[in-house]
Design a protein around this motif. Structure first.
Motif, short mmCIF file in Angstrom:
data_model
loop_
_atom_site.label_atom_id
_atom_site.label_comp_id
_atom_site.label_asym_id
_atom_site.label_seq_id
_atom_site.Cartn_x
_atom_site.Cartn_y
_atom_site.Cartn_z
N LEU A 163 1.47 -10.12 5.95
CA LEU A 163 1.66 -9.03 6.91
C LEU A 163 1.98 -7.71 6.23
O LEU A 163 2.68 -6.86 6.79
CB LEU A 163 2.74 -9.39 7.93
CG LEU A 163 2.53 -10.70 8.71
CD1 LEU A 163 3.67 -10.93 9.69
CD2 LEU A 163 1.19 -10.69 9.42
N ILE A 164 1.47 -7.52 5.02
CA ILE A 164 1.52 -6.23 4.34
C ILE A 164 0.07 -5.75 4.23
O ILE A 164 -0.63 -6.05 3.27
CB ILE A 164 2.16 -6.32 2.94
CG1 ILE A 164 3.48 -7.08 2.99
CG2 ILE A 164 2.36 -4.93 2.35
CD1 ILE A 164 4.59 -6.38 3.73
N PRO A 165 -0.43 -5.02 5.23
CA PRO A 165 -1.86 -4.74 5.30
C PRO A 165 -2.35 -3.71 4.28
O PRO A 165 -3.52 -3.77 3.87
CB PRO A 165 -2.05 -4.22 6.72
CG PRO A 165 -0.71 -3.66 7.11
CD PRO A 165 0.30 -4.53 6.42
N GLN A 166 -1.52 -2.76 3.88
CA GLN A 166 -1.97 -1.70 2.97
C GLN A 166 -1.75 -2.13 1.52
O GLN A 166 -0.78 -2.81 1.20
CB GLN A 166 -1.21 -0.40 3.23
CG GLN A 166 -1.14 0.01 4.69
CD GLN A 166 -2.50 0.38 5.26
OE1 GLN A 166 -3.29 1.05 4.61
NE2 GLN A 166 -2.77 -0.05 6.48
N THR A 167 -2.64 -1.70 0.64
CA THR A 167 -2.48 -1.97 -0.79
C THR A 167 -1.54 -0.95 -1.43
O THR A 167 -0.75 -1.30 -2.31
CB THR A 167 -3.85 -1.94 -1.49
OG1 THR A 167 -4.75 -2.82 -0.81
CG2 THR A 167 -3.74 -2.37 -2.94
N ILE A 168 -1.64 0.31 -1.00
CA ILE A 168 -0.82 1.39 -1.56
C ILE A 168 -0.04 2.07 -0.45
O ILE A 168 -0.61 2.41 0.60
CB ILE A 168 -1.69 2.43 -2.30
CG1 ILE A 168 -2.47 1.77 -3.45
CG2 ILE A 168 -0.82 3.56 -2.85
CD1 ILE A 168 -3.38 2.72 -4.19
N TYR A 169 1.26 2.29 -0.68
CA TYR A 169 2.12 3.04 0.23
C TYR A 169 2.80 4.17 -0.54
O TYR A 169 3.16 4.00 -1.71
CB TYR A 169 3.21 2.16 0.84
CG TYR A 169 2.72 1.11 1.81
CD1 TYR A 169 2.67 1.38 3.19
CD2 TYR A 169 2.33 -0.15 1.38
CE1 TYR A 169 2.25 0.43 4.09
CE2 TYR A 169 1.90 -1.11 2.28
CZ TYR A 169 1.86 -0.83 3.62
OH TYR A 169 1.42 -1.78 4.52
N ARG A 170 2.99 5.29 0.12
CA ARG A 170 3.80 6.36 -0.46
C ARG A 170 5.24 6.14 -0.05
O ARG A 170 5.56 5.92 1.11
CB ARG A 170 3.31 7.74 0.02
CG ARG A 170 4.09 8.91 -0.57
CD ARG A 170 3.28 10.20 -0.51
NE ARG A 170 2.68 10.41 0.80
CZ ARG A 170 3.32 11.00 1.81
NH1 ARG A 170 4.57 11.40 1.68
NH2 ARG A 170 2.70 11.19 2.96
N ILE A 171 6.16 6.20 -1.03
CA ILE A 171 7.58 5.97 -0.78
C ILE A 171 8.21 7.30 -0.39
O ILE A 171 8.05 8.31 -1.09
CB ILE A 171 8.27 5.40 -2.04
CG1 ILE A 171 7.53 4.13 -2.50
CG2 ILE A 171 9.73 5.08 -1.75
CD1 ILE A 171 8.03 3.57 -3.81
N THR A 172 8.93 7.32 0.72
CA THR A 172 9.39 8.60 1.29
C THR A 172 10.54 9.23 0.52
O THR A 172 10.62 10.45 0.40
CB THR A 172 9.80 8.39 2.76
OG1 THR A 172 10.79 7.34 2.82
CG2 THR A 172 8.61 8.03 3.61
N ASP A 173 11.48 8.41 0.00
CA ASP A 173 12.65 9.00 -0.65
C ASP A 173 13.27 8.00 -1.62
O ASP A 173 12.82 6.85 -1.74
CB ASP A 173 13.69 9.44 0.40
CG ASP A 173 14.03 8.33 1.39
OD1 ASP A 173 14.17 7.16 0.95
OD2 ASP A 173 14.15 8.63 2.59
#
Length: 495
Positions: free
Chosen positions: A405-415
């Protein structure tokens, strides 16, 4: 219209209607046998897949529950061997059994296991697989008729799954197991999973090495060679054996098997060769968390095996062509200027049309305002993923995948709080999903370059279509009768 013809039409219509009603109702009935849970809970475990229940022996056949063995003698029934691999082979005072099927002309008194799912009585040798498979000999029409009779309590449960059974050619020398695969030889003939290996030399037969994404090398259970010939299971492949042949395992994509021939630049999926005119081929990645297709690159495009069509298909466009891309993290590739990566998705039907409709593998280009330099900060949870820095921005590269249930390969970390949360010593997959849900991990800007899609139909779609076709045929037949002025009122059939 002739009265006899009208009478015949009425009788035919009534019979057709009754058949339709009977056919429909039979599918709603459970059959005359006890259900699987009752047998498992109330029966006496014999061992392996066998249970004794109400003076009958039942065999568990995944994926369709228990089957009664009518011929079995419940009092004398036992396993021929207690090991896990032989749990599907039973004997009684009269017969030997592979699952719920009788092994004909096999002497139970002298039966013994010789290994690798093979059994002998001293004269005959047979193969009885330890794993059940779908019964390919049962057509959809046979299943419909058998299931209907079973529901009405006047027929046996359809054999939708089966433990494959095969007898080996007898010879003067007994068969012995070879390799760590389901293979045997008597010095002259070689068998794999109960089927002959044509032209094989048992003395030199070997399992081809198999490479995993973590670098582990094992022995393939599907690809064999003997110094001359190469086999996928028992199928002879059109290539010469050489030491550099390599089977590969794409993580999470274990439905198909792949063999690489670096000498010719060729790829085989199971026993199917890729098109030689487009060789040489290279595997994009052995990692499988964010793909539903194993992708192979060539200067002629991107190639993949469609498991529904059972064909190797091609995309002419290859976004990796001409670039010096390397895999900096699983399924994430950089040429020093841009990032390309893969991602997987599924489409499911709604309440009116449920089931899996399609699986896709996408290739995206990352369109974030990044520099060319990527710095790996560290791993998350040992193997869940990794944190990377580009300029002043932080990114999470995931290795869990859509199945977690982690659909994206890349995420931007907000902080930095989210960075710290990812590096928490006891981080769980639930914590990563929570970061996605609460905005600690954001979707990145990207452009889709390619979508590889495989479409599916529902498993019982054919059954539904047949039932609807019969119903439609009956209704059409009744409509035609009305147009002809024939009134099908209830009547007494005297003859």
């Amino acid at each position: 219209m002739n009265k006899n013809i009208i009478k015949l039409i009425r009788i035919t219509a009534v019979i057709a209607f009754l058949i339709l009603i009977t056919f429909t109702v039979s599918f709603l009935l459970p059959g005359r046998e006890a259900d699987t849970n009752t047998i498992d809970n109330e029966g006496q475990q014999i061992g392996g897949i066998f249970v004794r229940y109400q003076d009958h022996v039942y065999a568990a056949v995944p994926s369709n529950g228990n089957y009664m063995i009518k011929e079995a003698d419940a009092k004398s029934f036992r396993l021929v061997d207690n090991s896990y691999q032989n749990r599907q082979f039973g004997i009684d005072k009269n017969n030997a059994y592979c699952g719920n099927l009788v092994v004909k002309d096999f002497n139970p008194a002298t039966a013994k296991a010789i290994g690798n799912s093979y059994f002998t009585d001293g004269k005959q040798t047979c193969y009885c697989s330890s794993m059940s498979v779908e019964n390919e000999d049962l057509s959809i029409f046979s299943w419909l008729s058998q299931q209907s009779l079973y529901g009405l309590g006047i027929g046996d449960k359809p054999q939708t799954y089966i433990y494959p059974l095969a007898k080996l050619e007898a010879g003067p020398v007994p068969y012995r197991v070879i390799l760590k695969a389901e293979a045997v030889t008597n010095g002259t003939l070689c068998y794999y999973q109960g089927k002959i290996l044509p032209l094989a030399h048992g003395a030199s037969l070997r399992q081809i090495s198999e490479l995993y994404n973590d670098g582990d090398i094992r022995e393939s259970q599907n690809y064999l060679a003997d110094g001359q010939s190469v086999y996928y299971k028992n199928a002879l492949l059109p290539l010469q054996d050489h030491p550099n042949l390599q089977a590969i395992v794409i993580d999470g994509q274990n439905q198909e098997n792949y063999l690489l021939d670096p000498k010719q630049g060729m790829v085989y999926v199971n026993d199917l060769p890729f098109d030689k005119q487009y060789s040489p081929y290279n595997i994009l990645s052995l990692n499988g968390a964010h793909v539903y297709h194993a992708l192979f690159l060539s200067k002629h495009g991107i190639f993949y095996f469609d498991k529904k069509k059972r064909k190797v298909l091609r995309f002419k466009d290859n976004p990796f062509d001409g670039g010096n891309f390397r895999e900096i993290a699983p399924l994430i590739f950089s040429d020093g200027h841009q990032i390309l990566y893969t991602e997987a998705s599924q489409i499911w039907g709604g309440n009116k049309n449920p089931g899996l409709k399609s699986e896709s593998t996408h290739i995206y280009r990352l369109d974030e305002p990044t520099t060319g330099n990527w710095q790996k900060i560290g791993m998350v949870g040992g193997s869940y993923g990794s944190v990377w820095k580009n300029g002043n921005a932080y990114y999470y590269f995931d290795e869990l995948g859509d199945s977690q249930l982690i659909p994206q390969t890349i995420y931007r970390i907000t902080d930095q709080h989210a960075v710290a949360a990812l590096f928490a010593p006891q981080i769980r997959t639930d914590d990563i999903r929570k970061l996605v849900d609460t905005g600690g991990l954001l979707k990145v800007k990207r452009t889709e370059l390619i979508e590889v899609e495989t479409g599916f139909s529902k498993g019982f779609g054919e059954v539904i279509l047949i039932v609807l076709a019969v119903l439609t045929g009956v209704l059409l037949f009744l409509w035609i009768l009305r147009k002809l002025g024939i009134n099908l009122k209830p009547s007494i059939i005297k003859d």
